[in-house]
Design an enzyme around this catalytic site. Sequence first.
Site, mmCIF file in Angstrom:
data_model
loop_
_atom_site.group_PDB
_atom_site.id
_atom_site.type_symbol
_atom_site.label_atom_id
_atom_site.label_comp_id
_atom_site.label_asym_id
_atom_site.label_seq_id
_atom_site.Cartn_x
_atom_site.Cartn_y
_atom_site.Cartn_z
ATOM 1 N N SER A 197 0.805 -1.216 0.000
ATOM 2 C CA SER A 197 0.000 0.000 0.000
ATOM 3 C C SER A 197 0.840 1.268 0.000
ATOM 4 C CB SER A 197 -0.934 0.010 1.217
ATOM 5 O OG SER A 197 -0.201 -0.154 2.417
ATOM 6 N N ASP A 233 -6.542 6.908 8.575
ATOM 7 C CA ASP A 233 -6.596 5.638 9.298
ATOM 8 C C ASP A 233 -5.499 5.536 10.352
ATOM 9 O OD1 ASP A 233 -4.296 5.196 7.827
ATOM 10 O OD2 ASP A 233 -4.972 3.309 6.921
ATOM 11 N N HIS A 248 -1.447 4.533 7.521
ATOM 12 C CA HIS A 248 -0.772 4.838 6.261
ATOM 13 C C HIS A 248 -0.367 6.320 6.215
ATOM 14 C CE1 HIS A 248 -3.048 1.173 5.218
ATOM 15 N NE2 HIS A 248 -1.998 0.923 4.458
#
Length: 359
Positions: free
Chosen positions: A77, A241, A244
């Site tokens: 990610s 979140d 990240h």
Amino acid sequence: MGRARRARRIAATAAYGGGGLAAGVAALGAVGYGVIKAEAALARRVIGTPFDDSPDDNGTYGAGRGEPYELVVLGDSSAAGMGADHARETVGAIVASGVSALTGRPVHVTNRAVVGAESSDLERQLANALEDVLRPDVVLVMIGANDVTHRIDRSSSVRHLELTVRRARALGAEVVVGTCPDLGTIQPIRQPLRALMQRWSRDLAAAQTVAVVEAGGRTVSLGDLLGPEFAAAPLEMFSKDRFHPSAVGYARAAAALLPSVCAALGVWGTDTVDRAPEPRRGEGVGPVAVAAGQAVREAGTEVSPTEVGGESRGPRGRWAVLLRRRPSRVASPGPSGLAAGPPSEGSQGPADPTATTAS
């Protein structure tokens, strides 16, 4: 056991299988593992999953004459840019724009990174990229966090990464790997899980460095790159979140990777050419496992293969050079276990550093 020895052991085991993270989990014991499992479940609830997508940053960046450089991005990610709002905010896009600005040539990005990917996914990602790009100029990889959080055997993780690097190098591509970040800096992860995640992620990063350099690539330690900034400005450095990076966080990671990508390409720029190490900056030449153990201690540290006296290997393995390309405070030139440069003729090479790399 020092980190250099652990990295060397993990990387060596990768060639034969076995060992790794599973053994470390078993050593915790039933009670310890129960605590860790409970803390992991709590962290997942706190972090949450408010989004599950990343911007599409495939395309051409910059302008100018000449054929575009081909930049392939692989990984998880962080390489995909999860947490960024716009394509131009991903690490791949920022690095591409930087290379283009320095060279006056456009850079074409082919990003095949996947949210949630582990090291075992890299070979498939590279194969997918090669369907569109026959000969990449540079392959940029960011991987490792999910291998740690999913408790993947470290030797297996390293083996998949090394195979991917070797395949890319066989195509003539330069390879730059941003090693596993220090997961001990993530605020929603509580103790004692945070300390354990820090050790696992740093050990994996060191082992990744050994494997990548052995395969002919170069690594950049991402480590605790966002750690101090998280505490000072979490809303700026991390996305919603709290796990990240935000666009600002990705820009910081890209700034650490860009000089090494430029050096791999032979691009002109500030501190982007391969040069002799400077001892006042804590740089030097030594066995790759030693350099790997040192690199995890300071984010932005590059480790790449080198030769000493025309030889690529010494009595303790592959020779590597450690460089700190990111602007930072001057490091202490104390006993790092790395020589300031190739040993002079007749010398015994860098001292055994295993006593200086434990952490």
